[in-house]
Write a protein that holds these residues in place. Sequence first.
Motif, short mmCIF file in Angstrom:
data_model
loop_
_atom_site.label_atom_id
_atom_site.label_comp_id
_atom_site.label_asym_id
_atom_site.label_seq_id
_atom_site.Cartn_x
_atom_site.Cartn_y
_atom_site.Cartn_z
N ARG A 7 15.21 -27.49 26.03
CA ARG A 7 15.68 -26.15 25.67
C ARG A 7 17.01 -25.95 26.38
O ARG A 7 17.11 -26.16 27.60
CB ARG A 7 14.67 -25.10 26.11
CG ARG A 7 15.00 -23.70 25.61
CD ARG A 7 13.94 -22.71 26.03
NE ARG A 7 14.08 -22.42 27.45
CZ ARG A 7 13.18 -21.75 28.17
NH1 ARG A 7 12.06 -21.32 27.61
NH2 ARG A 7 13.39 -21.52 29.43
N LEU A 27 17.91 -26.28 20.96
CA LEU A 27 17.30 -27.50 21.46
C LEU A 27 18.24 -28.69 21.37
O LEU A 27 18.87 -28.89 20.33
CB LEU A 27 16.03 -27.82 20.65
CG LEU A 27 14.90 -26.81 20.69
CD1 LEU A 27 13.79 -27.25 19.73
CD2 LEU A 27 14.36 -26.61 22.09
N PHE A 55 10.26 -21.07 23.69
CA PHE A 55 11.26 -20.04 23.98
C PHE A 55 10.54 -18.78 24.44
O PHE A 55 9.43 -18.47 24.00
CB PHE A 55 12.10 -19.75 22.73
CG PHE A 55 13.02 -20.87 22.36
CD1 PHE A 55 14.31 -20.94 22.88
CD2 PHE A 55 12.59 -21.87 21.51
CE1 PHE A 55 15.14 -21.99 22.56
CE2 PHE A 55 13.42 -22.93 21.17
CZ PHE A 55 14.70 -22.99 21.70
N LEU A 66 11.73 -22.46 17.88
CA LEU A 66 13.12 -22.54 17.44
C LEU A 66 13.33 -21.70 16.19
O LEU A 66 14.33 -20.99 16.07
CB LEU A 66 13.50 -24.01 17.17
CG LEU A 66 14.94 -24.28 16.76
CD1 LEU A 66 15.89 -24.00 17.92
CD2 LEU A 66 15.08 -25.74 16.31
N ASN A 135 20.59 -27.13 30.55
CA ASN A 135 19.16 -27.05 30.32
C ASN A 135 18.70 -25.66 30.75
O ASN A 135 18.96 -25.22 31.86
CB ASN A 135 18.44 -28.14 31.11
CG ASN A 135 17.01 -28.35 30.67
OD1 ASN A 135 16.31 -27.41 30.36
ND2 ASN A 135 16.59 -29.60 30.67
#
Length: 145
Positions: A7, A27, A55, A66, A135
């Motif tokens: 992520r 991503l 998320f 996503l 990240n």
Amino acid sequence: MRALVQRVSEASVTVDGTIIGQIGPGLLILVCAMQGDTADKPAALAAKIAKLRIFRDEAERMNRSLLDVGGAALVVSQFTLAADTSRGNRPGFSAAAPPADGEQLYEAFAEALAGLGPQVERGRFGADMKVALVNDGPVTIWLDV
């Protein structure tokens, strides 16, 4: 197929000094086709990743995918995910699919993921790439299908 999913708040891939793929929140997906992977694997992996709930929601829990957040994906081929380190200090990569098969499965994965809705950017199969990322979390997930 195998994937390492991170992520990110942003990511990019550069080849020969030129950025060829770049995303904001979403991503970074490092993908490896393995020996024996069949034509159904790319779509299965794409569906799994698109729906992976990593998320944050309003309560700050990892509960959205996503697709839920409208994020983008940067898909990068990475045969080194097939590394076998069980003997000695030099990894072996014989578990990776041959290059022609690997490229076909990589492209099929990227197309399948794009077909599910997110913006998909790509690296270049077989190229010497420089991948940059921030990240978010950090959140890093290993997947095999």
